[in-house]
Design a protein around this motif. Structure first.
Motif, mmCIF file in Angstrom:
data_model
loop_
_atom_site.group_PDB
_atom_site.id
_atom_site.type_symbol
_atom_site.label_atom_id
_atom_site.label_comp_id
_atom_site.label_asym_id
_atom_site.label_seq_id
_atom_site.Cartn_x
_atom_site.Cartn_y
_atom_site.Cartn_z
ATOM 1 N N GLY A 174 37.156 26.614 44.612
ATOM 2 C CA GLY A 174 38.422 27.154 44.134
ATOM 3 C C GLY A 174 38.499 28.659 44.047
ATOM 4 N N VAL A 175 37.383 29.379 44.247
ATOM 5 C CA VAL A 175 37.397 30.831 44.048
ATOM 6 C C VAL A 175 38.060 31.560 45.211
ATOM 7 C CG1 VAL A 175 35.964 32.892 43.769
ATOM 8 C CG2 VAL A 175 35.422 30.799 42.503
ATOM 9 N N VAL A 176 37.795 31.163 46.436
ATOM 10 C CA VAL A 176 38.365 31.876 47.585
ATOM 11 C C VAL A 176 39.893 31.875 47.552
ATOM 12 C CG1 VAL A 176 38.607 31.845 50.097
ATOM 13 C CG2 VAL A 176 36.338 31.657 49.055
ATOM 14 N N PRO A 177 40.557 30.740 47.285
ATOM 15 C CA PRO A 177 42.030 30.800 47.167
ATOM 16 C C PRO A 177 42.496 31.727 46.046
ATOM 17 C CG PRO A 177 41.293 28.534 47.434
ATOM 18 C CD PRO A 177 40.067 29.353 47.221
ATOM 19 N N LEU A 178 41.772 31.748 44.930
ATOM 20 C CA LEU A 178 42.121 32.663 43.845
ATOM 21 C C LEU A 178 41.979 34.114 44.294
ATOM 22 C CD1 LEU A 178 40.405 30.987 40.750
ATOM 23 C CD2 LEU A 178 42.868 31.264 41.108
ATOM 24 N N MET A 179 40.951 34.406 45.043
ATOM 25 C CA MET A 179 40.745 35.766 45.531
ATOM 26 C C MET A 179 41.888 36.183 46.461
ATOM 27 S SD MET A 179 37.905 37.297 44.407
ATOM 28 C CE MET A 179 37.331 38.386 45.709
ATOM 29 N N ARG A 180 42.277 35.307 47.334
ATOM 30 C CA ARG A 180 43.386 35.641 48.251
ATOM 31 C C ARG A 180 44.674 35.878 47.468
ATOM 32 N NH1 ARG A 180 40.888 31.726 52.215
ATOM 33 N NH2 ARG A 180 40.198 33.049 53.938
ATOM 34 N N GLU A 181 44.914 35.069 46.457
ATOM 35 C CA GLU A 181 46.115 35.250 45.644
ATOM 36 C C GLU A 181 46.035 36.548 44.850
ATOM 37 O OE1 GLU A 181 48.965 32.669 42.601
ATOM 38 O OE2 GLU A 181 47.139 31.785 43.441
ATOM 39 N N ALA A 182 44.844 36.880 44.369
ATOM 40 C CA ALA A 182 44.665 38.137 43.628
ATOM 41 C C ALA A 182 45.003 39.336 44.506
ATOM 42 C CB ALA A 182 43.236 38.251 43.104
ATOM 43 N N MET A 183 44.624 39.287 45.759
ATOM 44 C CA MET A 183 44.952 40.389 46.661
ATOM 45 C C MET A 183 46.463 40.486 46.866
ATOM 46 S SD MET A 183 41.989 41.545 46.973
ATOM 47 C CE MET A 183 42.467 42.941 48.007
ATOM 48 N N GLN A 184 47.126 39.365 46.920
ATOM 49 C CA GLN A 184 48.581 39.378 47.077
ATOM 50 C C GLN A 184 49.284 39.903 45.820
ATOM 51 O OE1 GLN A 184 49.563 35.343 48.148
ATOM 52 N NE2 GLN A 184 48.689 35.514 50.204
#
Length: 405
Positions: A174-184
């Motif tokens: 679940g961390v990679v999707p959170l990271m992508r959303e954080a960048m957005q």
């Protein structure tokens, strides 16, 4: 709003005094500066007066570049709350600290907006106007730490870049999707952490981190606490990747990188040469201990160096002051004998390399067009400031006063 005004009676460094080819002192003179639209637009003799513009009297105080805290965690601090010491944690074993964070974060989140704002105020009173803050992105807090930090920064007169930091491991579910959303949501940097020690898969972890950065068009700021073997392997892997990907040149920071203090001079020289060629920077908090970081060697090879608080008071450490001038003082104690020239140059670790004088004593700052980010301080020269650490009196950010003692 940016205003146009004259800053009068401001003390600026103009050159060195020399004796037998050695710098013996620093010469200063009083000037009047014209400031407009957040920048220094002109330097005038101190007799200059324009009655059409408002005047601010610097009172003969020394003007130095504002400082930059380029490694801090604003999102998870005890600052502003009741006293809490660090817990015993087996010499800061990373796995034990992750488990501790999973317990602590839910108790910190309700206070994180206010405490982040109080911490920024502390940094400002010590002269900092530019910050790079890591922010937890992990399953326990999700995106709430980031949302709170963004809210805290909304109304603050400070420039702050945010690093999306996978503190509990990038490859956890679940961390990679959170990271992508954080960048957005607005993070400017992709973070990483100990790819072998925490993620257990160096290549997969580093590849994923770089992929997220390339997708977002951002840079990378990676925590690296690992020892010599795995730490150097990670650095070499990243340097190999940068050589194949020009979009990441000048956009990789290695934070801590303790492994550089554990290798032989030849290996260090080879790494430093490659790092400088690719524009890789190092953010070091100037740790005290058995392995003194070889920062002067990196500097000699042209590697950009930065420093930061890391933590003022949190579950990692209670010892931070929030002062980058104190970091310059620590640099001078670790790496110099305290001569006038060495103290003068030590200031650069706190200011992002911006210094009033060149090493030859030519005045290079402030120049017309420079950002009006500066501090005023009661001292005779920057060497005295670094050695004796007088209190910052006034701080300007983008031409506006943001702190006055």
């Amino acid at each position: 709003m940016h205003q146009t005004f004259l800053l009068t009676n401001v003390r600026l460094e103009c050159g060195f005094t020399w004796q037998n080819d050695h710098v013996q002192g620093t010469e200063c003179e009083l000037f009047t500066l014209e400031i407009a639209a957040g920048r220094i637009v002109a330097r005038h003799p101190n007799t200059h007066r324009d009655t059409t513009l408002p005047h601010v009297d610097a009172g003969g105080m020394l003007m130095l570049p504002a400082t930059r805290d380029m490694h801090i965690h604003l999102d998870k601090t005890f600052y502003g709350g009741p006293w809490r010491a660090a817990r015993p944690n087996n010499e800061q074993n990373i796995e034990a600290m992750i488990a501790l964070e999973q317990q602590l974060l839910p108790t910190l989140l309700p206070h994180s907006v206010t405490r982040a704002q109080q911490l920024v105020a502390l940094l400002q009173q010590h002269g900092t106007t530019r910050i790079r803050s890591h922010c937890n992105i992990e399953p326990t807090s999700g995106l709430r730490s980031l949302e709170h930090l963004l809210r805290a920064l909304e109304s603050l007169p400070v420039t702050c870049d945010i690093v999306a930091f996978p503190q509990h491991g990038l490859l956890r579910p679940g961390v990679v999707p959170l990271m992508r959303e954080a960048m957005q949501l607005g993070c400017q940097w992709v973070g990483g952490l100990d790819p072998t020690r925490v993620d257990g898969a160096m290549e997969a972890s580093l590849d994923q981190m770089l992929d997220i950065a390339l997708e977002a068009g951002s840079g990378v700021d990676m925590h690296l606490h690992e020892g010599a073997e795995s730490g150097v392997a990670a650095i070499n892997y990243l340097l190999d990747a940068l050589e194949q990907e020009p979009r990441l040149h000048q956009r990789l920071t290695l934070s801590h990188a303790y492994c550089l203090a554990q290798i032989n001079p030849a290996t260090l020289a080879g790494l430093a040469e490659r790092m400088a060629a690719l524009g890789v920077s190092v953010a070091s908090c100037l740790p005290l201990g058995k392995d003194t970081m070889p920062l002067p060697v990196l500097q000699q090879y042209g590697v950009q160096l930065m420093t930061g608080t890391d933590s003022v008071i949190d579950h990692w450490s209670p010892f931070g002051s929030g002062s980058m001038l104190q970091k310059a003082n620590l640099w001078a104690q670790l790496y110099t004998r305290g001569s006038e020239l060495e103290l003068n140059r030590a200031l650069g670790i706190a200011t992002g390399g911006i210094l009033p004088l060149s090493a030859e004593g030519q005045q290079v700052w402030p120049a017309s067009g420079d950002e009006a980010d500066f501090i005023l301080i009661s001292a005779s020269c920057s060497a005295e400031v670094v050695a004796r650490l007088p209190a910052v009196a006034v701080v300007y950010h983008q031409g506006s006063e943001v702190y006055r003692a």
